[in-house]
Scaffold this active site. Structure first.
Site, short mmCIF file in Angstrom:
data_model
loop_
_atom_site.label_atom_id
_atom_site.label_comp_id
_atom_site.label_asym_id
_atom_site.label_seq_id
_atom_site.Cartn_x
_atom_site.Cartn_y
_atom_site.Cartn_z
N SER A 151 -5.25 3.94 -6.02
CA SER A 151 -3.76 5.04 -6.31
C SER A 151 -3.59 4.25 -7.71
O SER A 151 -4.96 4.72 -9.00
CB SER A 151 -3.14 4.66 -5.16
OG SER A 151 -1.34 4.54 -5.83
N ASP A 293 -2.42 13.89 0.24
CA ASP A 293 -2.03 13.25 -0.54
C ASP A 293 -0.97 13.42 -1.63
O ASP A 293 -0.51 14.77 -1.56
CB ASP A 293 -3.12 12.47 -2.04
CG ASP A 293 -3.28 11.15 -1.69
OD1 ASP A 293 -2.10 10.83 -2.33
OD2 ASP A 293 -4.26 11.48 -2.53
N HIS A 320 -1.87 9.35 0.76
CA HIS A 320 -2.39 8.86 -0.44
C HIS A 320 -3.09 7.68 0.55
O HIS A 320 -3.45 6.88 -0.69
CB HIS A 320 -1.52 8.02 -0.87
CG HIS A 320 -0.87 7.35 -2.36
ND1 HIS A 320 -2.02 8.39 -3.30
CD2 HIS A 320 -0.37 6.38 -2.59
CE1 HIS A 320 -2.12 7.19 -4.53
NE2 HIS A 320 -0.92 6.77 -3.82
#
Length: 349
Positions: A151, A293, A320
């Site tokens: 991320s 995601d 995610h």
């Protein structure tokens, strides 16, 4: 980027054995994996507090080593910005069995590290220099240093590689695209239109009026967004390390850099874009995407093609946090990549 937005050994070994080849099984840790001789972190069980030099003075960040492998040392960069290493704890179920030495690390401002209040510290450029200081303190180099960013950590990993790839053995970009404008476009054109329009309107109204701390905000976003695109299971069942990491997020850093909205990024990162520079990263690189995601999986696949030594791993059940909701795919692919790099024969593009 999302607000978090990162088993016993016998069970891990059993699960791992069911999904890996005999060649991978040969990487099961020897007794040397647990050899701490000569280490300066034995007394603390692998924990080392590293002193950083910053434009605003000296601060300390927390790291913890697990295992011993002179050829393969994996540093984990958590998301947020302002989240913690804690959601990476699922790695304990897989990395020791694979013989990978790995490092947990709370970036400056995150839970176990110092938390200065000076907002001038929260820039991508300064974070890159922080990672370089951490690398030196942990004695990582081009012969063993692999960097995994998830991320926001993926942004940081890309930025680090673009400046310091001479120090890297390999790179993993997990659940992060190379452009915030592209991320926002996917949210606007694909994710948001799939949601209930009335609920989206209510969320946007709460954001516009500065009421994102209102319980109603997360009440809507939980089932509509988080349980579909962040971690695909009921929030009440989210693994404890994930819940702990969410509880410890530094909101000041998160909002300043990512922005207050959960349906797109703003803040200091709003114009961040390295899509035209990704080809400059020449070390073996694994791009990990997931079907559900917040990041476009097709876009992430195209990123791997830009990289001279890029590979793409799709987690078809994942979102995610695919290291949880498509765990076997995520770790089997990651370990295969790392073992290939260690052997000097990473899989072909």
């Amino acid at each position: 980027m999302k607000r978090w937005l990162g088993w016993c050994a016998a069970v891990a070994a059993l699960a791992f054995g069911m999904t890996t080849s005999a060649q991978d099984a040969a990487h099961a840790p020897a007794s040397s994996y647990f050899d701490n001789q000569g280490r300066d972190d034995v007394l603390s069980g692998g924990v080392k507090m590293i002193t950083l030099d910053t434009p605003k003075g000296k601060f300390r960040v927390w790291t913890k080593r697990v295992g011993n492998n002179p050829k393969l040392k994996l540093l984990l960069l958590h998301g947020g910005p302002g989240a913690t290493h804690e959601y990476f704890e699922a790695f304990d179920s897989f990395m020791p069995a694979a013989g990978v030495e790995y490092y947990y690390y709370d970036q400056l401002g995150s839970a176990y590290s110092d938390q200065p209040k000076d907002t001038s510290l929260w820039t991508t450029e300064r974070y890159v220099e922080e990672v370089e200081q951490v690398r030196k303190a942990l004695h990582l180099d081009k012969d063993n240093f692999c960097l995994l960013g998830h991320s926001w950590g993926g942004i940081l990993a890309m930025e680090y590689a673009l400046k310091y790839q001479q120090n890297l053995k390999c790179l993993i970009i997990s659940n992060m695209v190379d452009s915030i404008p592209a991320y926002n476009a996917y949210a606007t054109k694909v994710l948001i239109p799939s949601m209930d329009p009335k609920q989206v309107a209510e969320v946007k109204k709460l954001e516009a009026t500065g009421h994102t701390s209102d319980p109603r905000y997360m009440e809507i976003l939980g089932p509509m967004h988080y349980e579909k695109h962040v971690l695909r299971m009921p929030e009440a069942q989210w693994p404890e390390p994930v819940q702990r990491s969410f509880a410890h997020i530094n909101e000041q850093i998160y909002v300043l850099m990512q922005g207050p909205s959960e349906l797109g990024a703003s803040g200091r990162l709003v114009q961040w874009d390295r899509s035209k520079d990704l080809h400059k990263i020449t070390v073996p690189t694994l791009v990990i995407g997931a079907q559900f995601d917040t990041m476009d999986p097709a876009y992430m696949a195209s990123m791997a093609k830009k990289l001279p030594k890029g590979q793409f791993l799709l987690c078809p059940k994942g979102s995610h946090m695919a290291m949880y909701d498509d765990q076997q795919t995520y770790f089997t692919g990651l370990v295969k990549f790392l073992h290939g790099v260690e052997a000097g024969t990473p899989p072909a593009h």
